[in-house]
Every structure is written in structure tokens, then in C-alpha cells.
Motif scaffolding. Structure first.
Motif, short mmCIF file in Angstrom:
data_model
loop_
_atom_site.label_atom_id
_atom_site.label_comp_id
_atom_site.label_asym_id
_atom_site.label_seq_id
_atom_site.Cartn_x
_atom_site.Cartn_y
_atom_site.Cartn_z
N GLU B 15 102.06 39.15 114.48
CA GLU B 15 101.57 37.88 113.94
C GLU B 15 100.16 38.06 113.38
O GLU B 15 99.49 39.06 113.63
CB GLU B 15 101.56 36.83 115.05
N ALA B 23 111.10 40.21 119.10
CA ALA B 23 112.25 39.40 118.70
C ALA B 23 113.58 40.08 119.02
O ALA B 23 114.59 39.41 119.22
CB ALA B 23 112.16 39.09 117.21
N LEU B 278 108.14 34.77 122.91
CA LEU B 278 108.48 36.20 122.83
C LEU B 278 107.25 37.08 122.67
O LEU B 278 107.36 38.30 122.54
CB LEU B 278 109.46 36.43 121.68
#
Ligand SMILES: Nc1ncnc2c1ncn2[C@@H]1O[C@H](COP(=O)(O)OP(=O)(O)O)[C@@H](O)[C@H]1O
Ligand SMILES: [Mg+2]
Lengths: 325, 355
Positions: B15, B23, B278
Motif C-alpha cells: 500500500e 491477499a 489482511l
């Protein structure tokens, strides 16, 4: 058929727009400060000949008759006599139109070819150094005044390297032929190169940035991902799908810019002593040469309207989603 | 020979703030030729990530950090982009995306796009031959063959999805990835499209991974089912086993959420709570915060898959208490927050979500 009806309706709209434009032009020029007769007639005529000329030009007629005469004259290309040149406007204006068409036409073709390809690549290679350098370059070109670009090109290619002539359109005394060959010859193109490049640099930014921004949106579309999944080569996806879809808004802009560019660029024409429409209009207005000014506005306006029409029709062929209704 | 083998796949997203989204976290499964495997789970559980890892269409911020994916012995994760395009994409593995309306390039006809993929992959095939095949595919799918000359926007949602199936089958692939192929469609035509996919897949003898959040969809169509939760496959087995005799509390909960697949006509019960974060999920079972049966071990020790019957793997510490779990899971009270046998019940957030 949908398409034919669409084209016919567009032609109808074109005629209507054109009519409105001509009427506005008429009103504008009749409302000019000062006695219109004084500017439409050459100075120094004896009073009697002058009266005759006024009658001949129809200034004594009612306004609606004058309006119809005006329409008829424009349609038949009778623009009257130029005050500056002391000869009929038709004799001089078409040369200037051609000069501008060659200068601006070639500038735009170069600018849009490079801008579209460059913008497509900037979008495709988003986030890379290539994109950043491209954006800086494009913004620099965009924010540089035309005379500045022109002067830099002159210093480098003329005064330093000596590759190109400093100004003008033709070598004096060189017989360049007749008709179209007056333009399509090595000497003319050699003179054309620097002013064309100046215009091209100035015009490149818009298509490049627009293309890049649209590419970024298009690249996020599902179908681009499907094309990647299909295993199509990268180049093919870039040109045949991503760029092809991103080009649509550029076409609209090109039409508007082309129309406007046909008015010529006073600055480029002045820097390079290019005998085009831009300078002609400024001269005509400054020296109250209304017949010449009116002819110039008429030709320019006609080109703007026509280019928009061409863009609308082109769009139908480029984007199958356009609704004809 | 096994068609596709996914082993210990880990696909992480980075991110903007540097966080790692796990994921797909240690995912393993395999597919035999012609078989249909369902990947079922709530949205955000990692189903799409698994599919995109297989055809290597991951976002720029994603990376396959570990594991292997082999197609008939070819390691997909190691292939160069060129080799991937030539040997795997579409010729062996094709896909049917969720929204076919956006899956075709709007400026070319659907036929042109089918022709393009055929002629790019098969050098010797002429445009005319390829177009004939496109028409044949349309006919097989119950679309008027003349519609190959239509543009995508001229298709309805259901028709576009059929055309997409035609495109997916154009090179007769050994595996089709269908990611929520009916979710965007009208409920009325969902079943028909699903039937069509199934029929065509059998006719063309392709294997398929069918991704959905809808338990009833996989129940009808799949040979085997993998239940995905929090980036992991928590239970995998034959369709009958997963539907009729599951062991994982999450599978039991999912089954309740789509009651039309069970014989008795129960009201819908949804699983309370939200899917796990996650990013740094930590130790322990990822389902524990929402699991009515979670005990101390579940919170502290990450479970690993255990094979209960041949081919039936479950990742749950209490999966051996099958009869108890199945009986309790049928009761509505079980899912209303009164955790059964969970010493740390106060830690679990209880909140209704509908997916
Ligand atoms: N490009 C991305 N960047 C960061 N996180 C992502 C990205 N794509 C998906 N995710 C996250 O990965 C997880 C799994 O997503 P996804 O595979 O799309 O799940 P599903 O298909 O089951 O709905 C989700 O938590 C989602 O938010
Ligand atoms: Mg998904």
C-alpha cells in the motif's frame, strides 16, 4: 439511414451557423465608428466620382438591400478594394491565406503527430522518468511565448549554425514557378522550416497533455486488462487499443485549434517576416482597411465553422458509440 | 496429468503507506483437465488476486512473493512476458471478467476483437477464416452470427457476457478463469448464462476456475469447491462434501447465508463481523474473531490444513468435532454473538454485515 440523416442535419446546422456568423459580421462592420463610406472608398477621388462610387457601393440603399448585397458579394468573393494596397482585396488575400495555411497547417500536423504519440507514450509509461521529463518539456514549451521560441530557434539555426534563412518566404530573385509549385519547392520549404517549428513547439503541449490524461483513464478500463490477458503484444495494446480510444477528445480540440490557427499567428509572422493572415488582420485593423479586415474575418470564420463540421463528421467515424439521433 | 498446480502461493500488495496486504497467503490447490473448481468467499477474501496471479495480470503494486504456479509443468511465475503471451495467455488460460459490457474495446466490433486474438496467436489463420470461427462461436452460444459485426455497446448485458464467453473460447484454452461472471447481470438471466458457461466448457473440454461470493452458484456448477477466507483456502473438497458435509465453521456460515441450497427452507442467517484486515494479520486463525466456536487455541495458533477425507482439506482446530459444529451452526442463536465455547468472547466485534 441514421448516418446519412445525421450528416444532412449537420449540414443544415452548418448553414444556420454560417448565416448567423455572416449577419453578425455585417452588423459589426456597419456599426463601426465613423462614416462607413469614408473607409470603403479610396481617398483622393473627386467629389463627383466619390458620389458615384457611394451609389455604386449601395450605401444610399435601405439597410436590408445593403444586407442582401453584402451577402451576395461575400458569396461571390467580391470584397471591395483594400485601402492599404490600393487594389481589390481578392488580388491579395488568397496569397496570404495560402501562406498561412502552409505555415499553420504544417505546424499543426507536426505538433499533433508528435503530441499524440508523445502523450500516448507518457500515459503508457506513467510514473517513469520518461513521463516526468516529458511533462516538464511540454510545460516548458507551453509556457514559452512564441517570440521567445522563435528567437531561440533563430539564434541556434540561423545565427550560429547558419542552416536556415533568417526571414521571409522566398529567396529574392529566385523564380519558383507557378500555382501550387510556388509553395511546393525546396526554397519555400527551406524558409518555412523555422516558423513551422516555432508553431509546432508552441502547439504540441495541448495534444500531448490531453492525450496523456485520457490515456491514464483508458488504461484503467477493463478492456485493456482483457487485451493483456489475451496475450496481445504490448505495442499492439498501446497503439491499437489504448491510444486509439484516447485520441477522441484530441480530435475535438484539433478542430477548434485548427480553425483559430487559420487566423495566423501575428507573432510568428512578425518574427519571421511571414506574409500571412495574422499580420494582414492587424495591419488592416490598425489602418482601418475595413474591406481587407472584413474579408479576412470572413475567411477565418468560414474556416472555423467548416473545421468544426469536419470534426463532428470525423467523430462519427472514430467513435461508434456516437448517437445520430 | 494435473493441469494446473498452485503451491504455497503468496501474493502481497504494497500500500501507499508501506503496509503489506497479504491477499493470497499460502494458497495451494490443483486442477485436473476438464474439471471445474469453485473459489467461494466474501468479497475482499483474495479470490481475484489468486486468479490474477495465475494469468499474471496483477496490479503494479502487487508481487508474487512466494510459491509456484505450474501449468502442465510450465512454471508460470518464471516466464518472461513474451513467453507468457505466446504460451499461456488465452491459448491455454483465458478469462471471463465480471462485467462484459466493459470488457470489449468500444471502437471495434466484437467480431474484430475475436479475429484479433485468433490471428495474433495463430500466424497462419486468415482474417476470413478467423471471422468464420467467430460466427461459429456465436452460433454455438445462441447469438445470431451476424452480430459479430455489432459494436459492444449494441449488446445487452447478457448478450455481451455470451460474446465474452465466445471470446474466451476462441483459442480453445485448457483453463478458463471466470471471475464473478454473472454478478453484474440481471438475476433472471444469471442462471441461463451460468448454464451456457457450463455447457460450453464441457463442449470445449476446458477446465474452469469459477469465482463467486455466492454459495448457490458453485453448488450447481462445480466439481470441487475451495472456500477462501482472509487470503487462505480454509476448506477444499468435492462439491458434495463442501455443500452437504463441511467441517469449517466459515463454510457452515456461508451455507446459511444462501439457504436455498439446503433442502429445508430456512431463513437467511448471515455471519456477523467483518472480513479480517489482511495487513499484518498476526498469529491465530483469521476467522476466530467471527467464529462462534473459537477457543483459546484458535486465537493463538495459526491452523494448518488437515486432510479429513481423501481430497477434503480443512484448516480449523475444531474440524474434528464435525457433528457438533454442523448441529450448532444450523441454529440462528449460534450466529447472534453468543459464542459457543469461546473464552475470549468479549474480544469479538459483533456487527451485522451484508455482502
Ligand atoms: N491493487 C491493490 N492494492 C492494495 N490492496 C489490494 C489491491 N487489490 C486488492 N487489494 C486487497 O486485497 C484483498 C483481496 O482482494 P481481491 O483479491 O480483489 O478479493 P476478492 O476478489 O475475493 O473480492 C482485499 O483486501 C483488497 O482490498
Ligand atoms: Mg474479486
Amino acid at each position: 439511414m441514421g448516418l446519412r440523416a445525421y450528416v444532412l442535419r449537420r449540414i443544415g446546422q452548418l448553414l444556420l451557423t454560417y448565416f448567423v456568423f455572416l449577419t453578425i459580421l455585417f452588423v459589426l462592420f456597419r456599426m463601426m465608428p465613423g462614416d462607413p463610406t469614408s473607409v470603403f472608398i479610396l481617398e483622393g477621388l473627386p467629389a463627383e466620382a466619390r458620389e458615384e462610387r457611394i451609389e455604386e457601393l449601395g450605401f444610399n440603399d435601405p439597410l436590408y438591400i445593403q444586407y442582401f448585397d453584402y451577402m451576395r458579394q461575400l458569396m461571390t468573393g467580391e470584397f471591395g478594394d483594400s485601402i492599404i494596397y490600393r487594389e481589390p482585396v481578392v488580388n491579395i488575400i488568397w496569397d496570404k491565406v495560402a501562406n498561412t495555411l502552409f505555415l499553420m497547417g504544417s505546424s499543426l500536423i507536426l505538433a499533433y503527430t508528435i503530441g499524440i504519440l508523445g502523450g500516448a507514450l507518457m500515459g503508457w509509461y506513467r510514473g517513469t522518468r520518461f513521463e516526468k521529463i516529458g511533462i516538464v518539456g511540454v510545460l516548458t514549451a507551453r509556457s514559452s511565448p512564441e517570440f521567445w521560441i522563435g528567437i531561440i530557434l533563430l539564434s541556434v539555426f540561423v545565427f550560429w549554425l547558419g542552416w536556415f534563412p533568417a526571414a521571409g518566404m522566398r529567396t529574392v530573385g529566385l523564380d519558383s514557378g507557378e500555382g501550387i509549385w510556388r509553395f511546393l519547392n525546396r526554397d519555400f520549404l527551406w524558409h518555412l522550416f523555422l516558423p513551422m517549428l516555432t508553431g509546432a513547439i508552441f502547439f504540441t503541449a495541448t495534444p500531448a497533455l490531453l492525450m496523456r490524461n485520457t490515456m491514464l483513464d483508458v488504461l484503467d478500463e477493463d478492456y485493456i486488462e482483457v487485451k493483456e490477458a489475451e496475450g496481445l503484444p504490448e505495442r499492439r495494446i498501446l497503439y491499437r487499443h489504448a491510444a486509439r480510444n484516447s485520441i477522441l477528445p484530441v480530435v475535438t480540440v484539433l478542430a477548434i485549434v485548427t480553425g483559430a490557427a487559420m487566423g495566423g499567428s501575428v507573432i510568428i509572422e512578425t518574427v519571421f517576416n511571414w506574409d500571412g493572415m495574422g499580420r494582414a488582420i492587424v495591419d488592416a485593423v490598425n489602418r482601418r482597411d475595413l474591406p481587407l479586415a472584413m474579408a479576412a474575418f470572413f475567411i477565418m470564420g468560414s474556416l472555423v465553422i467548416f473545421m468544426n463540421f469536419v470534426a463532428d463528421i470525423a467523430y462519427v467515424y472514430l467513435d461508434p458509440r456516437v448517437e445520430y439521433e | 496429468m494435473t493441469l494446473l498446480e498452485v503451491e504455497n502461493l503468496r501474493t502481497y500488495y504494497t500500500e501507499d503507506d508501506g503496509g503489506l496486504v497479504r491477499a493470497a497467503d499460502d494458497v495451494s490447490f490443483s486442477i485436473e483437465p476438464g474439471e471445474t473448481l469453485g473459489l467461494v468467499g466474501e468479497s475482499g477474501s483474495g479470490k481475484t488476486t489468486i486468479a490474477k496471479s495465475i494469468i499474471r495480470l496483477l496490479a503494479d503494486n502487487a508481487e508474487i512473493v512466494d510459491g509456484s504456479i505450474t501449468h502442465r509443468g510450465t512454471e508460470i511465475t518464471d516466464l518472461s512476458k513474451k513467453a507468457l503471451n505466446r504460451e499461456i495467455r488465452w491459448s491455454e488460460i483465458s478469462m471471463i471478467p465480471q462485467n462484459a459490457m466493459n470488457a470489449f474495446d468500444p471502437v471495434y466490433t466484437v467480431g474484430e476483437q475475436i479475429v484479433e486474438v485468433i490471428t495474433v496467436h495463430e500466424r497462419g489463420t486468415s482474417t476470413a477464416e478467423a471471422m468464420e470461427r467467430a460466427r461459429q462461436l456465436f452460433e454455438d452460444l445462441g447469438i445470431d452470427p451476424d452480430r459479430v459485426d455489432d459494436y459492444p455497446h449494441q449488446f445487452s448485458g447478457g448478450m455481451a457476457q455470451r460474446a465474452m464467453i465466445a471470446l474466451a473460447l476462441a483459442l480453445n484454452p485448457s483453463l478458463i478463469l471466470a471471475d464473478e461472471p454473472t454478478t453484474a447481470l440481471d438475476v433472471v438471466i444469471q442462471d441461463r448464462i451460468l448454464e451456457t458457461i457450463k455447457r460450453m466448457q464441457e463442449e470445449y473440454d476446458s477446465a474452469m476456475i469459477l469465482i463467486t461470493h455466492d454459495m448457490s452458484v458453485v453448488a450447481e456448477t462445480c466439481d470441487r469447491i475451495a472456500v477462501v477466507y482472509g487470503g487462505r483456502i480454509v476448506e477444499i473438497g468435492d462439491a458434495e462434501t463442501i455443500i452437504d458435509d463441511p467441517r469449517h465453521p466459515y463454510t457452515l456460515g456461508l451455507r446459511n447465508a444462501f439457504p436455498d441450497i439446503t433442502a429445508d427452507d430456512q431463513a437467511l442467517i448471515s455471519i456477523p463481523g467483518t472480513p479480517p484486515d489482511l495487513v499484518d494479520p498476526g498469529e491465530g486463525c483469521r476467522f476466530a474473531p467471527r467464529c462462534p466456536f473459537a477457543d483459546e487455541e484458535c486465537w493463538e495458533v495459526t491452523p494448518h490444513p488437515v486432510e479429513y477425507e481423501p481430497g477434503h482439506l480443512v484448516e480449523c482446530h475444531r474440524a474434528d468435532e464435525k457433528a457438533f459444529l454442523q448441529a450448532e451452526a444450523e441454529k440462528r442463536e449460534t450466529w447472534l454473538g453468543q459464542e459457543v465455547g469461546d473464552p475470549t468472547a468479549d474480544r469479538a466485534p459483533v456487527e451485522e454485515v451484508d455482502d
